[in-house]
Structures are given as C-alpha cells and as structure tokens.
Design an enzyme around this catalytic site. Structure first.
Site, PDB file in Angstrom:
ATOM      1  N   LYS A 205      -9.669  16.815 -11.428  1.00 42.16           N
ATOM      2  CA  LYS A 205      -9.047  17.553 -12.440  1.00 42.16           C
ATOM      3  C   LYS A 205      -9.812  16.905 -13.963  1.00 42.16           C
ATOM      4  O   LYS A 205     -10.228  17.627 -14.863  1.00 42.16           O
ATOM      5  CB  LYS A 205      -7.603  16.805 -12.787  1.00 42.16           C
ATOM      6  CG  LYS A 205      -6.854  17.417 -13.928  1.00 42.16           C
ATOM      7  CD  LYS A 205      -5.404  16.881 -13.704  1.00 42.16           C
ATOM      8  CE  LYS A 205      -4.718  17.024 -14.880  1.00 42.16           C
ATOM      9  NZ  LYS A 205      -3.059  16.434 -14.629  1.00 42.16           N
ATOM     10  N   GLU A 211     -15.282   7.736  -8.292  1.00 41.22           N
ATOM     11  CA  GLU A 211     -15.581   7.731  -6.774  1.00 41.22           C
ATOM     12  C   GLU A 211     -16.135   9.130  -6.479  1.00 41.22           C
ATOM     13  O   GLU A 211     -17.240   9.527  -6.052  1.00 41.22           O
ATOM     14  CB  GLU A 211     -14.454   7.448  -5.957  1.00 41.22           C
ATOM     15  CG  GLU A 211     -13.982   6.200  -5.907  1.00 41.22           C
ATOM     16  CD  GLU A 211     -12.857   5.942  -6.988  1.00 41.22           C
ATOM     17  OE1 GLU A 211     -12.924   6.513  -7.957  1.00 41.22           O
ATOM     18  OE2 GLU A 211     -12.202   4.739  -6.785  1.00 41.22           O
ATOM     19  N   GLY A 266      -2.120  15.710 -10.830  1.00 37.17           N
ATOM     20  CA  GLY A 266      -3.095  15.427  -9.534  1.00 37.17           C
ATOM     21  C   GLY A 266      -2.184  15.584  -8.264  1.00 37.17           C
ATOM     22  O   GLY A 266      -2.458  16.291  -7.449  1.00 37.17           O
ATOM     23  N   ARG A 267      -1.356  14.676  -7.994  1.00 38.71           N
ATOM     24  CA  ARG A 267      -0.577  14.698  -6.860  1.00 38.71           C
ATOM     25  C   ARG A 267       0.451  16.049  -6.380  1.00 38.71           C
ATOM     26  O   ARG A 267       1.230  15.934  -5.496  1.00 38.71           O
ATOM     27  CB  ARG A 267       0.241  13.200  -6.920  1.00 38.71           C
ATOM     28  CG  ARG A 267       1.334  12.810  -8.077  1.00 38.71           C
ATOM     29  CD  ARG A 267       1.643  11.601  -7.988  1.00 38.71           C
ATOM     30  NE  ARG A 267       2.198  11.186  -9.082  1.00 38.71           N
ATOM     31  CZ  ARG A 267       1.819  10.684 -10.297  1.00 38.71           C
ATOM     32  NH1 ARG A 267       0.605  10.721 -10.252  1.00 38.71           N
ATOM     33  NH2 ARG A 267       2.359  10.332 -11.176  1.00 38.71           N
ATOM     34  N   GLU A 352       3.006   6.473  -6.691  1.00 37.57           N
ATOM     35  CA  GLU A 352       2.258   6.590  -7.848  1.00 37.57           C
ATOM     36  C   GLU A 352       3.216   7.283  -8.932  1.00 37.57           C
ATOM     37  O   GLU A 352       3.083   6.946 -10.052  1.00 37.57           O
ATOM     38  CB  GLU A 352       0.924   7.545  -7.783  1.00 37.57           C
ATOM     39  CG  GLU A 352       0.051   7.419  -8.880  1.00 37.57           C
ATOM     40  CD  GLU A 352      -1.374   7.980  -8.541  1.00 37.57           C
ATOM     41  OE1 GLU A 352      -2.340   7.458  -8.519  1.00 37.57           O
ATOM     42  OE2 GLU A 352      -1.444   9.471  -8.387  1.00 37.57           O
ATOM     43  N   HIS A 384       4.015   2.152  20.292  1.00 40.91           N
ATOM     44  CA  HIS A 384       3.157   0.994  20.968  1.00 40.91           C
ATOM     45  C   HIS A 384       2.362   0.034  20.186  1.00 40.91           C
ATOM     46  O   HIS A 384       1.534  -0.652  20.602  1.00 40.91           O
ATOM     47  CB  HIS A 384       2.211   1.548  21.999  1.00 40.91           C
ATOM     48  CG  HIS A 384       2.809   2.659  22.902  1.00 40.91           C
ATOM     49  ND1 HIS A 384       3.444   2.054  24.180  1.00 40.91           N
ATOM     50  CD2 HIS A 384       3.430   4.001  22.880  1.00 40.91           C
ATOM     51  CE1 HIS A 384       4.195   3.317  24.614  1.00 40.91           C
ATOM     52  NE2 HIS A 384       3.827   4.346  23.994  1.00 40.91           N
ATOM     53  N   LYS A 500      -9.674   0.680 -12.926  1.00 40.41           N
ATOM     54  CA  LYS A 500     -10.776   1.536 -13.462  1.00 40.41           C
ATOM     55  C   LYS A 500     -11.655   0.817 -14.248  1.00 40.41           C
ATOM     56  O   LYS A 500     -12.842   0.760 -14.194  1.00 40.41           O
ATOM     57  CB  LYS A 500     -10.245   2.905 -13.718  1.00 40.41           C
ATOM     58  CG  LYS A 500      -9.677   3.875 -12.554  1.00 40.41           C
ATOM     59  CD  LYS A 500      -9.276   5.013 -13.065  1.00 40.41           C
ATOM     60  CE  LYS A 500      -8.426   6.007 -12.119  1.00 40.41           C
ATOM     61  NZ  LYS A 500      -8.012   7.113 -12.749  1.00 40.41           N
TER      62      LYS A 500
HETATM   63  O1  F6P Z   1      -6.011   7.417  -8.818  1.00 36.08           O
HETATM   64  C1  F6P Z   1      -5.544   7.839 -10.014  1.00 36.08           C
HETATM   65  C2  F6P Z   1      -5.689   9.278 -10.254  1.00 36.08           C
HETATM   66  O2  F6P Z   1      -5.668   9.541 -11.582  1.00 36.08           O
HETATM   67  C3  F6P Z   1      -4.738   9.976  -9.325  1.00 36.08           C
HETATM   68  O3  F6P Z   1      -3.511  10.401 -10.218  1.00 36.08           O
HETATM   69  C4  F6P Z   1      -5.452  11.357  -9.365  1.00 36.08           C
HETATM   70  O4  F6P Z   1      -4.723  12.375  -8.212  1.00 36.08           O
HETATM   71  C5  F6P Z   1      -6.849  10.943  -9.126  1.00 36.08           C
HETATM   72  O5  F6P Z   1      -7.028   9.634  -9.676  1.00 36.08           O
HETATM   73  C6  F6P Z   1      -8.120  11.828  -9.073  1.00 36.08           C
HETATM   74  O6  F6P Z   1      -8.289  12.290 -10.455  1.00 36.08           O
HETATM   75  P1  F6P Z   1      -9.335  13.522 -10.779  1.00 36.08           P
HETATM   76  O7  F6P Z   1      -8.717  14.471 -10.092  1.00 36.08           O
HETATM   77  O8  F6P Z   1      -9.310  13.470 -12.263  1.00 36.08           O
HETATM   78  O9  F6P Z   1     -10.333  13.270 -10.222  1.00 36.08           O
END
Ligand code: F6P
Length: 538
Positions: A205, A211, A266-267, A352, A384, A500
């Site tokens: 987003k 990452e 995002g979620r 979250e 198990h 972050k």
């Molecule tokens: O880990 C925090 C977060 O901001 C989440 O809320 C979000 O879903 C994720 O990082 C990924 O964010 P983006 O879609 O901006 O890469």
C-alpha cells in the site's frame, strides 16, 4: 446533548457482568450445556456457516448482560458509522471502507463507485489475460508461476485465500509468496524460477515497507542481470499500491499498477487488488463470489439484531472470556489443512487492530485488558503437540474450532476421522474426564482432565469462495464490535513504527560502519558480536 464517552469499567452493564462472572466461574460448563434447547438456542446459521456458541460459558442471563453492554457501546450506530464511511480511523483521519469493496456496484456510495469499478475492471481484465494466455512474458511464453511480494496485510490474506481455494483453480498457475526479508527463501526462489514464465506482483500500500522493497529490489536486479531489458521487466513486474509514483519509479509500467487506497486498511485489503493472486488463482467469477460471501456477512452484521448478530455475539462472548473470565489467550484450531494459515491471518487482524492500550480519544485504558493473544495451528497435528497443555496445563484459554462439513477429496473415511477429532477435542475441553471413570486407577491424579474450557465451533458447509469470504468478514466484524466495547481505534497500528525506525540505524551499524548512534549496552554487544563474524565465527 451528546452522550458521555463509553468507558467500560464505569458502566453499570460492565459491573453487572463482573458480578455475574463470579457466579458463573463456579458453575461447570457441563452444567450450563446440559439444559433443554441449549444447541438450537446458541447455534446460528449464516452465509453457509454454522456458528455454535453452545460450548461457551454463558447462559441466558449472561447473554442478556452482554447484550446490554452491546447496547451501551452502541453497536448498531458504530457499525453503521464505519460502513457509511465516517472517519473511524481517527488518528489518521480516514474511513475504513473495506465493506464498500464487496458491495454490489449499484449500491456503492457514488463517491467511491467509479474508482472501485475502474480498479476491478483493470484487475479482472488482467486476470483473464494471464489465465487465457494472452498476457505473455518477454520471450512470448505464457505465465505459469506467480511470485507475490508483500508483507503483513499485503501478504497474509492473499496467501491464506490462495491456499484455501486452490481447488477452485482450473489452470496450472503456481504461486509463491515472499514476505520476510530473510534471504533464504529469496535464494531458493531465484534458483527455481523460470523468469521467462514468471509474473512478480509487488503488493505494498505504501510502497515503502522495507522488507517488500528489499525483496522487490533484489528480484529486479536479478531479473535485469539476466535480461538486461527494462521493457522485459515491464512484462513481468506489476504492482498493487496506493503510492503509484513510487511504483512507477521502480519501473512498473503505469498501466500495470493496480490501485489501493488509504480508506482500506492493510489487514482488511484482500478484497481489493491486493487479492490479485487469489483472483489469478480462482478466476474473476470465483473472486466475485468471494466478495459476495463477505457482502452477505456485511448485510447480516448491519441488519441482524444484536441477539442474532453472529459477529456481534462473537465479539461479546470473547470479551466475556477475556475480560470477565480471565482467559489469557485464544486458540484458533483449524481442522482443514487448506485453512492452516488462518491463525496467522487472525493474529494480524485481531492483534494489530485491538492490541492497544489507549482509547480512541488517547486516554489510557488503565486496567482494562484489550485483545488477547491469538495463536493456533493446523489440526489434528496440534493434538499431538500442544493439546497436552490445553487439557492439563495451568493456563486458561478459549478456543475456536473450525472445520468443513464437506471435504473436496475422495477419502471419505479420512474426513469422518478429521471431524471426529474436531468434535472430540471440543467435547474433551467441555466435559473433561469425570473422576468416576477413573475410579480405582492409581494414576488418577495424572490422568484427570478437568475440562471446563469454553469454545466456539464454526462449521463451513464446504470451503468455497462464498463461505471463505463470509468467514473472514465475520472475524473482521468481530474486531470492529470488540473495538466498540473497548473504545479503541482498530484501524491504526502505531506500535509497529518504533521497530521500523530503530532498524534503520542498526542496519547501518551492521551493514556499513557505524550510524554514530548511541545504543544500549545489550544491543551494542550484539551488534559487535555480529560484526566480528568475519573472523570469530566458529
Ligand atoms: O506491519 C505494519 C504494516 O503497516 C501493516 O499494517 C501492513 O499491512 C504492512 O505493514 C504492510 O504495509 P504495506 O502494504 O504498506 O507494505
């Protein structure tokens, strides 16, 4: 005159429930369940799901108390404010309109309709082109592998849904998901990938998540080293992002950037173009059915009175468990391999969203406990492994059991065993093993199982786009209703920002020389240990 803010601990309804909890705590669950019409009174059928609350530590008096709480927390008004597009994410000044994405076009708010329609049209046309082999790689070969790069909300929903619904796929596309910055999976993928037939989706987003950027950059360099062509890159890399400019700067052709918006969290975004891998897996029609199932649940959540409103009841009962009966954790026990990623998805969705310690107005929640720890796993494997603790350990918990009535394989007997395991575990958690059955056994103290652990059982008619959509929406709405009980903003996540920021400086300490920052003694020691890796690792 405006109503005073709802502060749970000060409400009479809350205090009444506290008083009730002290009585119910001493009532065995087996006794509560052993009443006429228990199952029909507490099991609900909605959108292809059978949601059974009859093994919860509630009776009609508790339920009435919880419904009074829902009334004080203004469930109906709060949910309608959310779905109408009010700025329910107060710290970011945004609405949370994931429900709009699954509303049929004609019923969408006119302000959002054109943008949603354009995004869906672009996504479905692309999906059809890839599936039908019209979209080709730079050497004119069809795409047979999709690599999705994204993390958190831009990963968990798509991977869960692709795994859950891959039996709806009528083609041979293969899917890989790259979320963590850990280079091991990246290395494995670069060894396996046939780049002429691979499509890379960068889903972010913000288009700034470290990452995702690192993974995307490394794959971009790797791709360009082999093809040397930006034109080729444009045939293989697409993006889903609200930050169109950053995606373009990365080298994605503008027409291959699929829209995201700040009014979808995002979620809560698997319903948007973030769900592109799912649409590629099951096709446009099935993706629409997925949206349709969620919309059915939205309508139910909006219109059903609280006493029959399945997500509202789920929120109330789980709040009863954690705030009144002191259950520390909530286990999601999944009796269907295809849903094995559901606990991961729910961890982000619930923890979250409602893992907060201030109310939406910024005032501290004080002693009030908010979201519990959500965990779980694929069953019966867990039986198990960790069920020993559930049956005889000292921790208190509640659980959701999730299974499908019908399976999509031909080994009928296996499905009967799977369901038998599911029901017998929830039964053991309910009843335990009465001492009378162990009489005379010298190991009675070791073998005793007390039971008395509350659980909900969700049985999907079968696992299909409609029921998966409905179940994910059920949990989304549970989160919204719980946030109203606790007076939280479930749509921001400020707590993830600190890590972050800190990682930027430490990355410099580790990757180059020093950032010049003052670290605490422990972290400094670890950085120095890592930086000695050249000489000292044995
Ligand atoms: O880990 C925090 C977060 O901001 C989440 O809320 C979000 O879903 C994720 O990082 C990924 O964010 P983006 O879609 O901006 O890469």
């Amino acid at each position: 005159m405006t109503n005073p803010p709802f502060l749970p601990a000060s409400q009479t309804a809350w205090q009444n429930l506290q008083a009730l909890a002290t009585q119910v705590e001493h009532t065995p669950l087996s006794q509560l369940v052993d009443t006429p019409k228990r199952y029909p009174d507490f099991a609900f059928q909605v959108c292809g799901l059978n949601v059974d609350y009859s093994k919860q530590k509630i009776d009609q008096t508790v339920l009435d108390g919880l419904l009074e709480l829902a009334h004080c927390a203004e469930f109906e008004q709060g949910f309608s404010r959310q779905t109408r597009g009010e700025l329910v994410n107060s710290t970011e000044g945004r609405p949370a309109l994931h429900t709009m994405l699954r509303t049929p076009d004609a019923l969408q708010d006119a302000a959002y309709r054109p943008t949603i329609a354009a995004a869906q049209k672009q996504m479905f046309a692309f999906v059809d082109d890839v599936i039908d082999g019209r979209w080709r790689g730079y050497t004119n070969k069809v795409i047979n592998h999709v690599v999705h790069i994204g993390i958190g909300g831009s990963h968990l929903g798509p991977e869960l849904a692709v795994e859950a619904l891959s039996h709806f796929s009528a083609h041979a596309l293969r899917f890989s998901f790259l979320a963590s910055v850990d280079g091991h999976l990246l290395q494995q993928l670069t060894r396996e990938i046939d780049l002429e037939q691979t499509l890379f989706i960068i889903a972010s987003k913000s288009f700034s998540t470290q990452e995702t950027r690192s993974n995307a950059q490394s794959l971009r360099s790797w791709f360009l080293e082999r093809t040397g062509s930006l034109e080729a890159l444009a045939r293989h890399f697409v993006a889903v992002s609200a930050n169109v400019e950053a995606a373009r700067d990365f080298g994605i052709a503008p027409e291959n950037v699929f829209a995201m918006w700040d009014w979808v969290g995002g979620r809560f975004s698997v319903w948007s173009c973030v769900g592109l891998p799912l649409a590629l897996c099951i096709g446009s029609e099935n993706f629409r059915a997925f949206l349709g199932g969620a919309h059915e649940m939205d309508q139910h959540a909006l219109n059903a009175p609280n006493a029959q409103n399945v997500p509202a009841l789920m929120a109330l009962i789980e709040t009863w468990n954690s705030n009144f009966l002191n259950k520390d954790t909530h286990a999601v026990l999944v009796y269907d391999r295809r849903l094995r990623l559901l606990p991961d998805f729910l961890q982000q969705l619930e923890m979250e969203s409602n893992g907060k310690s201030v109310h939406s107005d910024g005032s501290p929640v004080g002693e009030l406990l908010t979201a519990p720890i959500i965990w779980g796993g694929e069953e019966p494997n867990g039986q198990h492994a960790f069920h020993q603790l559930l049956h005889q350990g000292t921790r208190s918990f509640s659980a959701d059991f999730i299974a499908c009535k019908l399976a999509d394989h031909h080994f009928e007997d296996h499905h009967h065993w799977l369901l038998a395991n599911c029901l017998s575990q929830s039964q053991a958690m309910l009843l335990g093993q009465p001492d009378s059955l162990l009489e005379g056994d010298e190991l009675i103290d070791h073998k005793r199982v007390r039971g008395n652990h509350p659980s909900t059982t969700i049985l999907l008619d079968n696992l299909c786009p409609r029921t998966l959509g409905a179940m994910l929406a059920l949990y989304e709405h549970k989160v919204s209703f719980q946030s109203m009980l606790w007076k939280l903003n479930p749509f921001d996540q400020w707590g993830v920002e600190l890590g972050k920021q800190l990682s930027q400086g430490i990355y410099k300490d580790i990757s180059t020389t020093t950032s010049g920052q003052q670290l605490d003694a422990s972290t400094q020691g670890l950085v120095e240990h890592i930086n000695k890796r050249g000489g000292n690792v044995t």
